[in-house]
Design a protein around this motif. Structure first.
Motif, PDB file in Angstrom:
ATOM      1  N   ASN A 151     -84.313   1.575-101.684  1.00  0.00           N
ATOM      2  CA  ASN A 151     -84.478   2.979-101.316  1.00  0.00           C
ATOM      3  C   ASN A 151     -84.095   3.953-102.761  1.00  0.00           C
ATOM      4  O   ASN A 151     -84.721   4.640-103.204  1.00  0.00           O
ATOM      5  CB  ASN A 151     -83.253   3.462-100.183  1.00  0.00           C
ATOM      6  CG  ASN A 151     -83.450   4.889 -99.983  1.00  0.00           C
ATOM      7  OD1 ASN A 151     -84.840   5.319 -99.807  1.00  0.00           O
ATOM      8  ND2 ASN A 151     -82.493   5.522 -99.948  1.00  0.00           N
ATOM      9  N   CYS A 152     -82.784   3.299-103.202  1.00  0.00           N
ATOM     10  CA  CYS A 152     -82.389   4.154-104.145  1.00  0.00           C
ATOM     11  C   CYS A 152     -82.191   3.373-105.641  1.00  0.00           C
ATOM     12  O   CYS A 152     -81.868   3.822-106.726  1.00  0.00           O
ATOM     13  CB  CYS A 152     -81.009   4.888-104.003  1.00  0.00           C
ATOM     14  SG  CYS A 152     -79.482   3.494-103.615  1.00  0.00           S
ATOM     15  N   CYS A 162     -81.056  -1.882-103.975  1.00  0.00           N
ATOM     16  CA  CYS A 162     -81.472  -1.387-102.933  1.00  0.00           C
ATOM     17  C   CYS A 162     -83.238  -0.808-103.062  1.00  0.00           C
ATOM     18  O   CYS A 162     -83.505  -0.228-104.055  1.00  0.00           O
ATOM     19  CB  CYS A 162     -80.829  -0.101-102.721  1.00  0.00           C
ATOM     20  SG  CYS A 162     -81.178   0.982-101.492  1.00  0.00           S
ATOM     21  N   ASN A 214     -74.486   2.721-102.033  1.00  0.00           N
ATOM     22  CA  ASN A 214     -74.773   3.909-102.442  1.00  0.00           C
ATOM     23  C   ASN A 214     -75.307   4.856-101.419  1.00  0.00           C
ATOM     24  O   ASN A 214     -74.718   6.100-101.323  1.00  0.00           O
ATOM     25  CB  ASN A 214     -75.677   3.774-103.529  1.00  0.00           C
ATOM     26  CG  ASN A 214     -76.057   5.374-104.376  1.00  0.00           C
ATOM     27  OD1 ASN A 214     -74.953   6.019-104.405  1.00  0.00           O
ATOM     28  ND2 ASN A 214     -77.261   5.752-104.328  1.00  0.00           N
ATOM     29  N   CYS A 215     -76.386   4.333-100.669  1.00  0.00           N
ATOM     30  CA  CYS A 215     -77.058   5.392 -99.872  1.00  0.00           C
ATOM     31  C   CYS A 215     -77.117   5.017 -98.291  1.00  0.00           C
ATOM     32  O   CYS A 215     -77.323   5.877 -97.562  1.00  0.00           O
ATOM     33  CB  CYS A 215     -78.430   5.402-100.128  1.00  0.00           C
ATOM     34  SG  CYS A 215     -79.406   4.213-100.120  1.00  0.00           S
ATOM     35  N   ASN A 239     -79.532   1.070-106.071  1.00  0.00           N
ATOM     36  CA  ASN A 239     -78.432   0.906-106.464  1.00  0.00           C
ATOM     37  C   ASN A 239     -78.342  -0.865-106.432  1.00  0.00           C
ATOM     38  O   ASN A 239     -78.715  -1.237-105.479  1.00  0.00           O
ATOM     39  CB  ASN A 239     -77.337   1.453-105.450  1.00  0.00           C
ATOM     40  CG  ASN A 239     -76.179   1.208-105.676  1.00  0.00           C
ATOM     41  OD1 ASN A 239     -75.475   1.537-106.704  1.00  0.00           O
ATOM     42  ND2 ASN A 239     -75.420   0.732-104.815  1.00  0.00           N
ATOM     43  N   CYS A 246     -76.644  -0.651 -98.065  1.00  0.00           N
ATOM     44  CA  CYS A 246     -76.557  -0.027 -99.573  1.00  0.00           C
ATOM     45  C   CYS A 246     -75.239   0.516 -99.727  1.00  0.00           C
ATOM     46  O   CYS A 246     -74.975   1.365 -98.958  1.00  0.00           O
ATOM     47  CB  CYS A 246     -77.789   0.725 -99.817  1.00  0.00           C
ATOM     48  SG  CYS A 246     -77.416   1.478-101.431  1.00  0.00           S
TER      49      CYS A 246
HETATM   50 ZN   LIG Z   1     -79.540   2.593-101.669  1.00  0.00          ZN
END
Ligand SMILES: [Zn+2]
Length: 130
Positions: free
Chosen positions: A7-8, A5, A21-22, A10, A19
């Motif tokens: 963003n995070c 990801c 995760n997020c 993951n 994602c």
């Molecule tokens: Zn993420």
């Protein structure tokens, strides 16, 4: 293949759109095409139906033919293509109905008029009974 990801960070399985995760879209391009389709409907504002056309049709159905002809004629001019006003079919129907009913009325009137001449007992022609 693992998709990380942006963003995070993951790791997600290939084919994932969001994602795990997020929930951010992993690839905006594929996310929008594979996810909820954004239906961009470019259409003109809903056309409103000409009230004159409705009136013409109703008047025609009611047998109020002179008004049906007038309203139908105005309704047809109000529903010209490109004016975003629907109801042209109703205006035409009202106009035609008005003409048909009007001809019937005129025919009946003519028949009664002729009948008045041919039958001396016809009530409307008693010139001596006033
Ligand atoms: Zn993420």
């Amino acid at each position: 293949m693992t998709i990380y990801c942006s963003n995070c960070g993951n790791p997600n399985v290939e084919g994932d759109v969001f994602c795990r995760n997020c929930g951010k879209p992993l690839n905006p391009a594929t996310a929008y095409s594979a996810g909820a389709p954004q239906t961009i409907v470019l259409q003109e504002p809903a056309p409103h139906t000409s009230g004159l056309s409705i009136a013409a049709l109703v008047l025609g159905l009611l047998g109020i033919w002179p008004l049906a002809i007038i309203f139908g004629g105005i309704g047809i001019s109000h529903t010209k293509p490109g004016r975003n006003v629907s109801g042209r079919g109703m205006a035409i129907a009202g106009l035609v109905l008005g003409i048909v009913v009007g001809l019937l009325y005129i025919g009946l009137f003519t028949w009664a008029f002729i009948a008045g001449f041919t039958h001396s007992s016809f009530p409307f022609t008693g010139g001596s009974s006033v």
